[in-house]
Design an enzyme around this catalytic site. Structure first.
Site, PDB file in Angstrom:
ATOM      1  CB  SER A 127      -0.888  -0.029   1.247  1.00 32.11           C
ATOM      2  OG  SER A 127      -1.637   1.144   1.318  1.00 32.11           O
ATOM      3  CB  VAL A 129       4.334   0.720  -3.717  1.00 30.17           C
ATOM      4  CG1 VAL A 129       3.359   0.058  -4.691  1.00 30.17           C
ATOM      5  CG2 VAL A 129       5.748   0.603  -4.243  1.00 30.17           C
ATOM      6  CE  LYS A 131      -1.143  -1.797  -5.017  1.00 30.53           C
ATOM      7  NZ  LYS A 131      -0.616  -1.182  -3.788  1.00 30.53           N
ATOM      8  NE  ARG A 158      -7.871   5.439   0.833  1.00 26.62           N
ATOM      9  CZ  ARG A 158      -7.104   4.588   0.150  1.00 26.62           C
ATOM     10  NH1 ARG A 158      -6.927   4.757  -1.149  1.00 26.62           N
ATOM     11  NH2 ARG A 158      -6.516   3.586   0.756  1.00 26.62           N
ATOM     12  NE  ARG A 251      -3.096   6.621  -0.133  1.00 26.22           N
ATOM     13  CZ  ARG A 251      -3.156   5.319  -0.359  1.00 26.22           C
ATOM     14  NH1 ARG A 251      -2.922   4.841  -1.565  1.00 26.22           N
ATOM     15  NH2 ARG A 251      -3.424   4.477   0.628  1.00 26.22           N
ATOM     16  NE  ARG A 262      -4.244   0.862   4.312  1.00 23.64           N
ATOM     17  CZ  ARG A 262      -4.949   0.828   3.182  1.00 23.64           C
ATOM     18  NH1 ARG A 262      -4.352   1.034   2.040  1.00 23.64           N
ATOM     19  NH2 ARG A 262      -6.248   0.602   3.175  1.00 23.64           N
ATOM     20  CG  ASN A 285       6.908   4.131  -8.297  1.00 28.85           C
ATOM     21  OD1 ASN A 285       7.482   4.927  -9.039  1.00 28.85           O
ATOM     22  ND2 ASN A 285       5.729   4.385  -7.743  1.00 28.85           N
TER      23      ASN A 285
HETATM   24  N1  LIG Z   1       7.539   7.471  -7.724  1.00 32.47           N
HETATM   25  C1  LIG Z   1       6.892   8.204  -6.813  1.00 32.47           C
HETATM   26  N2  LIG Z   1       7.553   9.130  -6.117  1.00 32.47           N
HETATM   27  C2  LIG Z   1       6.924   9.869  -5.171  1.00 32.47           C
HETATM   28  N3  LIG Z   1       5.614   9.755  -4.852  1.00 32.47           N
HETATM   29  C3  LIG Z   1       4.911   8.819  -5.512  1.00 32.47           C
HETATM   30  C4  LIG Z   1       5.504   8.006  -6.512  1.00 32.47           C
HETATM   31  N4  LIG Z   1       4.552   7.172  -6.997  1.00 32.47           N
HETATM   32  C5  LIG Z   1       3.419   7.465  -6.325  1.00 32.47           C
HETATM   33  N5  LIG Z   1       3.633   8.455  -5.428  1.00 32.47           N
HETATM   34  C6  LIG Z   1       2.656   9.026  -4.469  1.00 32.47           C
HETATM   35  O1  LIG Z   1       2.511   8.055  -3.434  1.00 32.47           O
HETATM   36  C7  LIG Z   1       1.180   8.078  -2.923  1.00 32.47           C
HETATM   37  C8  LIG Z   1       0.616   6.669  -2.949  1.00 32.47           C
HETATM   38  O2  LIG Z   1       0.410   6.288  -4.310  1.00 32.47           O
HETATM   39  P1  LIG Z   1      -0.809   5.399  -4.735  1.00 32.47           P
HETATM   40  O3  LIG Z   1      -2.061   5.852  -4.098  1.00 32.47           O
HETATM   41  O4  LIG Z   1      -0.765   5.298  -6.211  1.00 32.47           O
HETATM   42  O5  LIG Z   1      -0.357   4.012  -4.059  1.00 32.47           O
HETATM   43  P2  LIG Z   1      -1.026   2.562  -4.155  1.00 32.47           P
HETATM   44  O6  LIG Z   1       0.081   1.597  -4.325  1.00 32.47           O
HETATM   45  O7  LIG Z   1      -2.082   2.558  -5.186  1.00 32.47           O
HETATM   46  O8  LIG Z   1      -1.655   2.411  -2.712  1.00 32.47           O
HETATM   47  P3  LIG Z   1      -2.900   1.480  -2.232  1.00 32.47           P
HETATM   48  O9  LIG Z   1      -2.473   0.090  -2.431  1.00 32.47           O
HETATM   49  O10 LIG Z   1      -3.063   1.831  -0.798  1.00 32.47           O
HETATM   50  O11 LIG Z   1      -4.082   1.844  -3.035  1.00 32.47           O
HETATM   51  C9  LIG Z   1       0.408   9.062  -3.783  1.00 32.47           C
HETATM   52  O12 LIG Z   1       0.283  10.294  -3.067  1.00 32.47           O
HETATM   53  C10 LIG Z   1       1.259   9.240  -5.034  1.00 32.47           C
HETATM   54  O13 LIG Z   1       1.123  10.515  -5.588  1.00 32.47           O
HETATM   55  N1  LIG Z   2      -6.864  -9.386  -2.975  1.00 30.87           N
HETATM   56  C1  LIG Z   2      -7.328  -8.189  -3.367  1.00 30.87           C
HETATM   57  N2  LIG Z   2      -6.686  -7.071  -3.015  1.00 30.87           N
HETATM   58  C2  LIG Z   2      -7.163  -5.894  -3.443  1.00 30.87           C
HETATM   59  C3  LIG Z   2      -8.302  -5.815  -4.254  1.00 30.87           C
HETATM   60  N3  LIG Z   2      -8.535  -4.523  -4.532  1.00 30.87           N
HETATM   61  C4  LIG Z   2      -7.571  -3.814  -3.929  1.00 30.87           C
HETATM   62  N4  LIG Z   2      -6.737  -4.652  -3.288  1.00 30.87           N
HETATM   63  C5  LIG Z   2      -5.535  -4.302  -2.523  1.00 30.87           C
HETATM   64  O1  LIG Z   2      -5.878  -3.811  -1.264  1.00 30.87           O
HETATM   65  C6  LIG Z   2      -4.847  -2.974  -0.801  1.00 30.87           C
HETATM   66  C7  LIG Z   2      -5.429  -1.746  -0.177  1.00 30.87           C
HETATM   67  O2  LIG Z   2      -6.122  -0.973  -1.097  1.00 30.87           O
HETATM   68  P1  LIG Z   2      -6.719   0.464  -0.696  1.00 30.87           P
HETATM   69  O3  LIG Z   2      -7.473   0.939  -1.900  1.00 30.87           O
HETATM   70  O4  LIG Z   2      -7.594   0.261   0.493  1.00 30.87           O
HETATM   71  O5  LIG Z   2      -5.551   1.334  -0.359  1.00 30.87           O
HETATM   72  C8  LIG Z   2      -3.941  -2.679  -2.002  1.00 30.87           C
HETATM   73  O6  LIG Z   2      -2.772  -3.452  -1.864  1.00 30.87           O
HETATM   74  C9  LIG Z   2      -4.723  -3.196  -3.155  1.00 30.87           C
HETATM   75  O7  LIG Z   2      -3.896  -3.683  -4.174  1.00 30.87           O
HETATM   76  C10 LIG Z   2      -8.955  -7.029  -4.616  1.00 30.87           C
HETATM   77  O8  LIG Z   2      -9.959  -7.068  -5.330  1.00 30.87           O
HETATM   78  N5  LIG Z   2      -8.437  -8.175  -4.157  1.00 30.87           N
END
Ligand SMILES: Nc1ncnc2c1ncn2[C@@H]1O[C@H](COP(=O)(O)OP(=O)(O)OP(=O)(O)O)[C@@H](O)[C@H]1O
Ligand SMILES: Nc1nc2c(ncn2[C@@H]2O[C@H](COP(=O)(O)O)[C@@H](O)[C@H]2O)c(=O)[nH]1
Length: 395
Positions: A127, A129, A131, A158, A251, A262, A285
């Protein structure tokens, strides 16, 4: 059991063992997509549990049983080429397993695709990173190529998150029942909430002819790896745990307790990311632009101009609105003869090879192959091509 299906016309009936499988037709003046089964031994009707997203209603289609396990449904009046081939699985391993689970007669839909579809992509990583940031960029740059698999979750939305777009926000009790009913490809408890990928979510992207992107955790990735979905698995890692923490805090969407949870889970997830039996690729990343370029390279997009990408499946117009035809199966080849393809176009002969098909419910059936497509004027002996073929012993 029922007294039988509602009366209809222009449907199909296919023999399967001692059963007759009825599909579609005009019912109450509308094209229908219901499935009914007649048991010829007990002389009674069965209404099966139908899994998967069904095709839209159709009539004037044809139906053929393949390998005693799935029925190929072809065409239908007004059905566009990209929706012309569907499989109704009646005795595949998936259907047998679901029948056992649900203790009832089960059939399952799977859309047929010519050629290969690019593999779905599973993006995984701790979480925070990045994605979601990377996926959003990909979707924005290549909207006709990628579709996001919208997961279900029991966590609260959110600020700015929209139901049905970012997630399907759901009650735990509803989700647990749906998981029991086999509606999910995978599901997992992640950071204290239930998350899952429904079969419908993946199918809906694939049915649009797009490459499906799944953003799921490592437990989900493990489950998808074991499923019938032939996906590519990419793990995204942070440059360091300190930077991961900085991004999560930056974030501003989680409270302190959730951040700690997390970060704790991130350590185990990072170890799992190195497991090459699950993940095909491991990306760090650090610089966002560099990571995005590397992701595009892995997906074969580095030389593609985002502005020029078109949707898939553009050259199968020969199946557009084919109906009133007849079809027969010879050695895995479906011979389709006649049919009103278009009021202005004469009947044709089409041969479709099903010998190399792969996949199936839950998901699509790919690698259908067009062997031959001829208009009437192109066939030997004009109007008499069926007679001629019988005389020759082949088509
Ligand atoms: N390479 C980077 N350098 C700095 N900040 C970054 C980078 N990539 C993403 N971010 C920032 O890090 C934060 C988390 O990114 P993001 O929400 O895409 O993570 P995620 O992996 O999707 O998390 P989750 O699994 O909780 O949904 C965001 O505020 C985003 O703008
Ligand atoms: N196994 C699954 N994991 C999922 C799914 N959708 C999202 N995710 C993962 O949950 C965490 C937290 O997400 P967040 O939106 O609450 O920050 C993140 O690692 C997602 O990749 C799912 O359908 N199945």
């Amino acid at each position: 059991m029922t007294g039988g299906p509602v009366s209809r016309c222009h449907h199909t009936v296919t023999t399967f063992g001692n059963k007759l499988v009825l599909f579609g037709g005009i019912r109450d003046s509308k094209p229908s997509n219901d499935v009914c089964i007649f048991d010829t031994t007990s002389r009674s009707w069965i209404v099966p549990e139908v899994l998967g997203s069904p095709p839209i209603g159709r009539h004037g289609h044809s139906a053929l049983l393949l390998n005693e396990e799935r029925i190929l449904m072809l065409g239908g009046q007004g059905i566009p080429f990209h929706d012309a081939v569907w499989f109704l699985e009646v005795d595949t391993p998936y259907v047998r397993k679901q029948s056992q689970l649900l203790n009832t007669t089960v059939v399952a839909w799977s859309k047929g695709i010519f050629g290969n579809l690019p593999r779905p992509v599973v993006i995984c990583g701790p979480s925070g990173v990045g994605k979601g940031t990377l996926i959003n960029r990909l979707m924005k740059d290549f909207p006709s190529m990628f579709g996001f698999s919208v997961s279900h979750t029991t966590r609260q939305p959110r600020h700015l998150e929209r139901n049905g777009v970012h997630y399907h926000f759901t009650e735990r009790s509803w989700m647990e029942s749906a998981i029991q009913e086999g509606k999910f490809l995978e599901s997992a408890d992640v950071h204290g909430n239930l998350y899952g990928t429904s079969i419908a979510a993946v199918e809906s992207v694939a049915n649009d002819g797009k490459r499906c992107i799944l953003d799921i955790d490592v437990q989900g990735a493990r489950a998808v790896k074991k499923s019938a979905l032939d996906a590519a698995f990419i793990f995204i890692a942070p440059p360091s745990l300190e930077q991961l923490e900085g991004r999560l805090r930056g974030r501003g969407t989680e409270n302190e307790e959730q951040i700690q949870k997390r970060l704790k889970n991130a350590k185990a997830e990072l170890e799992c990311g190195r497991d090459s039996s699950i993940f095909n690729h491991y990306l760090i990343n650090d610089d966002l632009d560099e990571c995005y370029s590397e992701l595009k390279r892995l997906l074969g997009l580095d030389l593609v101009d985002a502005n020029e990408v078109q949707g898939a499946n553009s050259n199968q117009a020969w199946l557009d609105s084919i109906h009133g035809h007849s079809a027969a199966l010879v050695g895995g080849n479906v011979f389709v003869i006649g049919g009103d393809i278009d009021p202005n176009v004469e009947p044709a002969l089409i041969i479709i090879d099903t010998n190399c098909i792969v996949g199936g419910a839950p998901g699509q059936t790919t690698r259908l192959r067009l062997v031959l497509h001829k208009h009437r004027s192109e066939l030997p002996n004009g109007n008499h091509f069926v007679k001629t073929s019988k005389e020759n012993g082949h088509l």
